[in-house]
Design a protein around this motif. Structure first.
Motif, short mmCIF file in Angstrom:
data_model
loop_
_atom_site.label_atom_id
_atom_site.label_comp_id
_atom_site.label_asym_id
_atom_site.label_seq_id
_atom_site.Cartn_x
_atom_site.Cartn_y
_atom_site.Cartn_z
N LEU A 51 -0.53 -11.64 14.61
CA LEU A 51 -0.22 -10.36 15.30
C LEU A 51 -1.18 -10.03 16.73
O LEU A 51 -0.44 -9.60 17.63
CB LEU A 51 -0.70 -9.15 14.15
CG LEU A 51 0.36 -8.99 13.18
CD1 LEU A 51 -0.49 -7.97 12.08
CD2 LEU A 51 1.75 -8.46 13.92
N LYS A 52 -2.22 -10.70 16.63
CA LYS A 52 -3.04 -10.61 17.93
C LYS A 52 -2.40 -11.31 19.15
O LYS A 52 -2.23 -10.79 20.24
CB LYS A 52 -4.55 -10.93 17.77
CG LYS A 52 -5.23 -10.65 18.93
CD LYS A 52 -6.60 -11.25 19.01
CE LYS A 52 -7.46 -10.94 20.07
NZ LYS A 52 -8.19 -12.01 20.71
N ALA A 54 0.84 -12.10 19.34
CA ALA A 54 1.95 -11.65 19.36
C ALA A 54 1.88 -10.53 20.13
O ALA A 54 2.65 -10.25 21.29
CB ALA A 54 2.62 -11.09 18.15
N SER A 55 0.81 -9.53 20.01
CA SER A 55 0.71 -8.42 21.04
C SER A 55 0.03 -8.57 22.41
O SER A 55 0.69 -7.76 23.25
CB SER A 55 -0.35 -7.43 20.20
OG SER A 55 -1.58 -8.05 20.16
N GLU A 56 -0.32 -9.83 22.38
CA GLU A 56 -0.61 -10.23 23.84
C GLU A 56 0.34 -10.56 24.65
O GLU A 56 0.24 -10.47 25.69
CB GLU A 56 -1.81 -11.40 23.67
CG GLU A 56 -3.16 -10.91 23.28
CD GLU A 56 -4.21 -12.31 22.83
OE1 GLU A 56 -3.38 -13.33 22.88
OE2 GLU A 56 -5.42 -11.83 22.59
N ASN A 57 1.53 -10.96 23.96
CA ASN A 57 2.70 -11.43 24.69
C ASN A 57 3.74 -10.35 24.87
O ASN A 57 4.80 -10.68 25.50
CB ASN A 57 3.53 -12.47 23.91
CG ASN A 57 2.47 -13.90 23.97
OD1 ASN A 57 1.71 -14.10 24.90
ND2 ASN A 57 2.43 -14.71 22.80
N ILE A 58 3.52 -9.04 24.46
CA ILE A 58 4.45 -8.18 24.40
C ILE A 58 4.31 -7.29 26.05
O ILE A 58 3.18 -6.90 26.20
CB ILE A 58 4.32 -6.89 23.34
CG1 ILE A 58 4.54 -7.42 22.05
CG2 ILE A 58 5.08 -5.72 23.85
CD1 ILE A 58 4.06 -6.54 20.95
N ILE A 69 9.30 -7.90 16.94
CA ILE A 69 8.44 -9.11 17.08
C ILE A 69 8.70 -10.41 16.61
O ILE A 69 8.69 -10.39 15.29
CB ILE A 69 7.13 -8.54 16.97
CG1 ILE A 69 6.77 -7.19 17.55
CG2 ILE A 69 5.98 -9.55 17.29
CD1 ILE A 69 5.59 -6.49 17.53
#
Length: 79
Positions: A51-52, A54-58, A69
Motif C-alpha cells: 500500500l505504501k 502504491a500510494s507513492e505512485n498516485i 488502485i
C-alpha cells in the motif's frame, strides 16, 4: 479478508507457511501456532508495504468521482 495458506514441515521439523495470495509472503515457526502467528505478522507487513508503494505512485490532478488502485506485486519479494 481471507488468505490462502500452504503449511509444510521442513527437514528440521519447522513449520513453513506461505500465503499464496501474496507472492513472496512466507514465514516459519518452531510450532504450528508460532508459524501461524508469524505469517499473520508477515501478511500485515506485506500489505502495508504494498500500500505504501502504491500510494507513492498516485498522482491526483483533480478530484476524481471514482478511483481504483492496482497493486503490482510482480517481481517484488517480501518477508
Amino acid at each position: 479478508m481471507k488468505f490462502s495458506l500452504i503449511v509444510e514441515k521442513d527437514e528440521d521439523g519447522r513449520y513453513v507457511v506461505e500465503c499464496t495470495d501474496l507472492p513472496g509472503c512466507m514465514s516459519e515457526g518452531e510450532t504450528l501456532q508460532e508459524a501461524i502467528e508469524n505469517i499473520h505478522e508477515a501478511i500485515i507487513g506485506c500489505l502495508r508495504s504494498r500500500l505504501k508503494v502504491a500510494s507513492e505512485n498516485i498522482q491526483i490532478n483533480s478530484l476524481p468521482s471514482h478511483m481504483s488502485i492496482d497493486l503490482d506485486s510482480s517481481g517484488i519479494q517480501y518477508a
